[in-house]
Design an enzyme around this catalytic site. Structure first.
Site, PDB file in Angstrom:
ATOM      1  N   CYS A  84       0.828  -1.206   0.000  1.00 38.02           N
ATOM      2  CA  CYS A  84       0.000   0.000   0.000  1.00 38.02           C
ATOM      3  C   CYS A  84       0.867   1.263   0.000  1.00 38.02           C
ATOM      4  O   CYS A  84       1.431   1.620  -1.022  1.00 38.02           O
ATOM      5  CB  CYS A  84      -1.004  -0.036   1.140  1.00 38.02           C
ATOM      6  SG  CYS A  84      -2.349   1.155   0.908  1.00 38.02           S
ATOM      7  N   HIS A 170      -3.605  -4.965   0.158  1.00 38.33           N
ATOM      8  CA  HIS A 170      -3.065  -5.472   1.421  1.00 38.33           C
ATOM      9  C   HIS A 170      -3.113  -7.003   1.404  1.00 38.33           C
ATOM     10  O   HIS A 170      -4.134  -7.590   1.764  1.00 38.33           O
ATOM     11  CB  HIS A 170      -3.871  -4.938   2.609  1.00 38.33           C
ATOM     12  CG  HIS A 170      -3.592  -3.525   2.934  1.00 38.33           C
ATOM     13  ND1 HIS A 170      -2.654  -3.152   3.878  1.00 38.33           N
ATOM     14  CD2 HIS A 170      -4.101  -2.383   2.430  1.00 38.33           C
ATOM     15  CE1 HIS A 170      -2.609  -1.836   3.949  1.00 38.33           C
ATOM     16  NE2 HIS A 170      -3.480  -1.339   3.081  1.00 38.33           N
ATOM     17  N   GLU A 172      -1.949  -9.159   3.363  1.00 40.01           N
ATOM     18  CA  GLU A 172      -2.056  -9.769   4.689  1.00 40.01           C
ATOM     19  C   GLU A 172      -3.485  -9.975   5.152  1.00 40.01           C
ATOM     20  O   GLU A 172      -3.756 -10.736   6.078  1.00 40.01           O
ATOM     21  CB  GLU A 172      -1.280  -8.939   5.727  1.00 40.01           C
ATOM     22  CG  GLU A 172      -1.884  -7.595   6.082  1.00 40.01           C
ATOM     23  CD  GLU A 172      -1.519  -6.436   5.162  1.00 40.01           C
ATOM     24  OE1 GLU A 172      -1.685  -5.282   5.596  1.00 40.01           O
ATOM     25  OE2 GLU A 172      -1.086  -6.680   4.021  1.00 40.01           O
TER      26      GLU A 172
END
Length: 188
Positions: A84, A170, A172
């Site tokens: 990001c 993102h 994750e």
């Protein structure tokens, strides 16, 4: 050798990257250093570098401020992964233009791989990822375009000569996209 995570958040937002840390706890030994404490001499001690994202409430100027602090990324010979804001910082360091969005892009996006790379090992050609940003960057000339979504042309990029990657989304946040973090850690 350990991996370095450069956390770009302010202390009040220290929990923003907790999902990334929980995932890294499973796959790697790593240290976290806040962007305010980073120095070029710190970087050479690590096997890889991950530059984190920040909440969407951060001003556009934070991209430029972080890029100034991380100017040394251009000259290191260590694999780098930007998530990001980290993706945007890498873009700015290598000549990207920033495109400010009118409002935050937030939610689940289908991401399509446009150029295969080891970072996508064992992943589907299309996968879902979480987006959370108010700006995006153009593809720098020295980078190869890796992935896109309907709302962001440059969801992922890789330097043509170095192991420097950027992901606007993102990884994750979702099981379907976490493999890029695992591949980055295990293949470098």
């Amino acid at each position: 050798m350990q991996h370095l995570v450069i956390d770009c958040t302010k202390p009040k937002d220290k929990d923003f990257n907790s999902r990334l840390y929980r995932y890294l706890d499973i796959i790697a030994d790593y240290d976290v250093v806040n962007i305010e404490e980073i120095g070029e001499s710190t970087l050479g001690k690590y096997k890889t570098i991950i530059i984190t994202g920040v909440p969407v409430t951060y001003p556009l100027d934070s991209i430029y401020e972080t890029a100034k602090r991380l100017e040394c990324i251009k000259s290191v010979n260590i694999p780098v992964l930007g998530i990001c804001l980290g993706h945007q910082v890498i873009g700015v360091l290598f000549g990207s233009k920033i495109y400010e969005h009118g409002e935050a892009e937030h939610g689940d996006r289908k991401v399509t791989i446009v150029n295969d790379d080891k970072i996508f090992k064992d992943m589907s050609h299309e996968f879902h990822a979480q987006t959370l940003h108010t700006a995006s960057v153009s593809l720098p000339h020295s980078f190869k375009h890796l992935a896109k979504s309907y709302s962001c042309h440059n969801e992922s990029m890789k330097h043509k000569e170095k192991d420097i990657y950027g992901f606007q989304f993102h990884p994750e946040f979702k099981e379907s996209s976490r493999a890029v973090i695992r591949n980055f850690i295990l293949l470098n």
